[in-house]
Design a protein around this motif. Structure first.
Motif, short mmCIF file in Angstrom:
data_model
loop_
_atom_site.label_atom_id
_atom_site.label_comp_id
_atom_site.label_asym_id
_atom_site.label_seq_id
_atom_site.Cartn_x
_atom_site.Cartn_y
_atom_site.Cartn_z
N ASP A 293 0.85 -1.19 0.00
CA ASP A 293 0.00 0.00 0.00
C ASP A 293 0.88 1.24 0.00
OD1 ASP A 293 -1.63 2.19 0.74
OD2 ASP A 293 -3.05 0.86 1.75
N ARG A 294 0.95 1.92 -1.13
CA ARG A 294 1.82 3.08 -1.25
C ARG A 294 1.40 4.21 -0.31
NH1 ARG A 294 0.73 3.98 -7.41
NH2 ARG A 294 -1.33 3.55 -6.53
N SER A 295 0.10 4.41 -0.17
CA SER A 295 -0.38 5.46 0.73
C SER A 295 0.01 5.17 2.17
CB SER A 295 -1.90 5.61 0.61
OG SER A 295 -2.27 6.01 -0.69
N GLU A 296 -0.05 3.90 2.55
CA GLU A 296 0.35 3.50 3.89
C GLU A 296 1.83 3.79 4.13
OE1 GLU A 296 -1.35 -0.10 5.75
OE2 GLU A 296 0.70 -0.87 5.56
N ALA A 297 2.66 3.46 3.16
CA ALA A 297 4.09 3.72 3.28
C ALA A 297 4.37 5.20 3.44
CB ALA A 297 4.82 3.17 2.06
N LEU A 298 3.71 6.02 2.64
CA LEU A 298 3.93 7.47 2.70
C LEU A 298 3.44 8.05 4.02
CD1 LEU A 298 2.86 8.31 -0.95
CD2 LEU A 298 5.19 8.32 -0.04
N ALA A 299 2.37 7.46 4.57
CA ALA A 299 1.81 7.97 5.82
C ALA A 299 2.64 7.59 7.03
CB ALA A 299 0.37 7.45 5.99
N LEU A 300 3.27 6.41 7.01
CA LEU A 300 3.94 5.89 8.20
C LEU A 300 5.44 6.18 8.25
CD1 LEU A 300 2.35 2.31 8.46
CD2 LEU A 300 1.91 4.27 9.95
N ALA A 301 6.09 6.16 7.11
CA ALA A 301 7.55 6.04 7.09
C ALA A 301 8.29 7.34 7.36
CB ALA A 301 8.01 5.48 5.74
N GLY B 204 14.29 7.64 0.37
CA GLY B 204 14.08 9.04 0.72
C GLY B 204 12.86 9.22 1.59
N SER B 205 12.67 10.43 2.08
CA SER B 205 11.48 10.74 2.85
C SER B 205 10.26 10.65 1.93
CB SER B 205 11.58 12.15 3.43
OG SER B 205 11.51 13.11 2.39
N PRO B 206 9.07 10.49 2.50
CA PRO B 206 7.87 10.48 1.65
C PRO B 206 7.78 11.69 0.74
CG PRO B 206 7.31 9.71 3.85
CD PRO B 206 8.73 10.20 3.91
N GLN B 207 8.12 12.85 1.26
CA GLN B 207 8.05 14.06 0.44
C GLN B 207 9.06 14.01 -0.71
OE1 GLN B 207 8.94 17.73 2.51
NE2 GLN B 207 7.91 18.97 0.97
N GLU B 208 10.27 13.52 -0.41
CA GLU B 208 11.28 13.41 -1.47
C GLU B 208 10.85 12.43 -2.55
OE1 GLU B 208 15.32 14.27 1.18
OE2 GLU B 208 14.55 12.23 0.94
#
Length: 304
Positions: free
Chosen positions: A189-197, A212-216
C-alpha cells in the motif's frame, strides 16, 4: 541499528532475489519497503529476519554481524500478514509464549504488552472470540513483549478492512514512537508507506531504486519508474514523466483526450484520460462523464 552492505541473494534455481542492497536504518527509525510484486521487498525483510541467508555482502544489527545467527537470536519482533495467533492458547498465553520460551516469563510484562496494544482485560479470551483486528493486536503484543531491538512488519495490516486498518496503522505508529522501536515494514500500500515512514525504500527487480522521505519520493522521484509506481505518473515517449498533481483540465489545452473513468473522492473527482495512446490521471472539482472530450495541460514535466 540495521546495516546492510552490498547484500545480494541468489536462490538455488538461479533467481536473483536481491542485488547489491546497501541500507542503514537508524535507531528508532520507521522504514517502509515498497515495490511491485517480485521487487524483493519481502526477500529483504526475511533476510534481515534471518530466514534467508545473503549470498554475499554484510548484515549487522546493533553493530553485531548476523552471519550464522538464527532468527530467534537476533532480538527481533515480527508480525505477519495473517494473525498467526495460536488457537489453543488464550490471549495471555499467546503473548507470554516468547517469554516462556526463553525462560524470562513475567506476568507483568505480558500485562504491559497487552496494555500497549489496547487489550487490557482480554487475557482470558480465546482467539476464536476475537475480531481480526484484535487478533492482530495480540500478534503485535507478542512481538513487543520481549523488548525487541527491531520490529519487523510483513504486510501486517493488509488482511484488515478499512477503517480498522487505518485505526491499527495509527496505533502501531504511536506504539513504536513511544517505545522507540526501530521498525521495518513491508507493504504493498503506497499510501500507507507514505503515511507511516520516516523513509521509504522503493525496490524493483531486487534493486533499490530510491531511498528518501515520503516528500522526497513524491516530489523528487529518482526515475520514471519511481514516479510511475509511487505517484501514478505517466511516462511520456521522451522518457519524461508527468504526475497527476501536475495534470489539469483546460478548455484550451493543447493535448486532447477522452475521459475513461471517473471516481468521486470526497472533495472532487479522480479521473483517467486517454490521450494519444497514453493514460493520464488527474483530479478535478468539475463533474465530467466517461466519454467526454477534455483538454489537458501539464504544469510540470519531470526529466530524469
Amino acid at each position: 541499528m540495521i546495516s546492510l552492505t552490498d547484500v545480494s541473494v541468489t536462490f538455488p534455481d538461479g533467481t536473483v532475489g536481491l542485488s547489491d542492497i546497501s541500507l542503514d536504518v537508524a535507531p528508532g527509525e520507521f522504514i517502509c519497503l515498497v515495490g511491485p510484486s517480485g521487487s524483493g521487498k519481502t526477500t529483504l525483510l526475511r533476510t534481515i529476519a534471518g530466514f534467508i541467508s545473503p549470498s554475499s555482502g554484510a548484515l549487522s544489527i546493533a553493530g553485531a554481524a548476523m552471519d550464522g545467527v538464527p532468527p530467534e537470536k537476533r532480538g527481533l519482533g515480527m508480525v505477519f500478514q495473517q494473525h498467526a495467533v495460536w488457537p489453543h492458547m488464550n490471549v495471555f498465553e499467546n503473548v507470554a509464549y516468547p517469554l516462556r520460551r526463553t525462560g524470562a516469563f513475567s506476568a507483568e510484562a505480558v500485562s504491559e504488552a497487552l496494555s500497549l496494544v489496547g487489550l487490557d482485560g482480554f487475557e482470558k479470551r480465546s482467539p476464536a472470540s476475537l475480531s481480526g483486528g484484535q487478533r492482530q493486536r495480540v500478534a503485535l503484543a507478542r512481538a513487543v513483549v520481549a523488548n525487541p531491538r527491531v520490529l519487523l512488519l510483513d504486510e501486517a495490516l493488509s488482511a484488515l478492512d478499512e477503517p480498522l486498518r487505518d485505526a491499527l496503522r495509527r496505533d502501531i505508529l504511536a506504539l513504536v514512537r513511544r517505545q522507540g522501536l526501530t521498525t521495518v515494514h513491508v507493504t504493498h500500500d503506497r499510501s500507507e508507506a507514505l503515511a507511516l515512514a520516516d523513509r521509504v525504500v522503493v525496490l524493483s527487480d531486487g534493486e533499490v531504486q530510491q531511498i528518501g522521505s515520503p516528500q522526497e519520493i513524491l516530489t523528487r522521484p529518482a526515475s520514471a519508474l519511481v514516479a510511475s509506481f509511487m505517484g501514478d505518473a505517466t511516462v511520456l515517449p521522451s522518457g519524461e514523466a508527468v504526475m497527476p498533481a501536475d495534470v489539469v483540465l483546460s478548455a484550451v489545452g493543447s493535448r486532447r483526450g477522452i475521459v475513461q473513468s471517473v471516481l468521486f473522492e470526497r472533495t472532487g473527482y479522480s479521473i483517467t484520460v486517454l490521450s494519444e495512446g497514453l493514460t493520464f490521471r488527474a483530479f478535478t472539482s468539475e463533474r465530467v462523464s466517461i466519454g467526454d472530450e477534455v483538454g489537458l495541460e501539464f504544469q510540470r514535466v519531470m526529466g530524469f
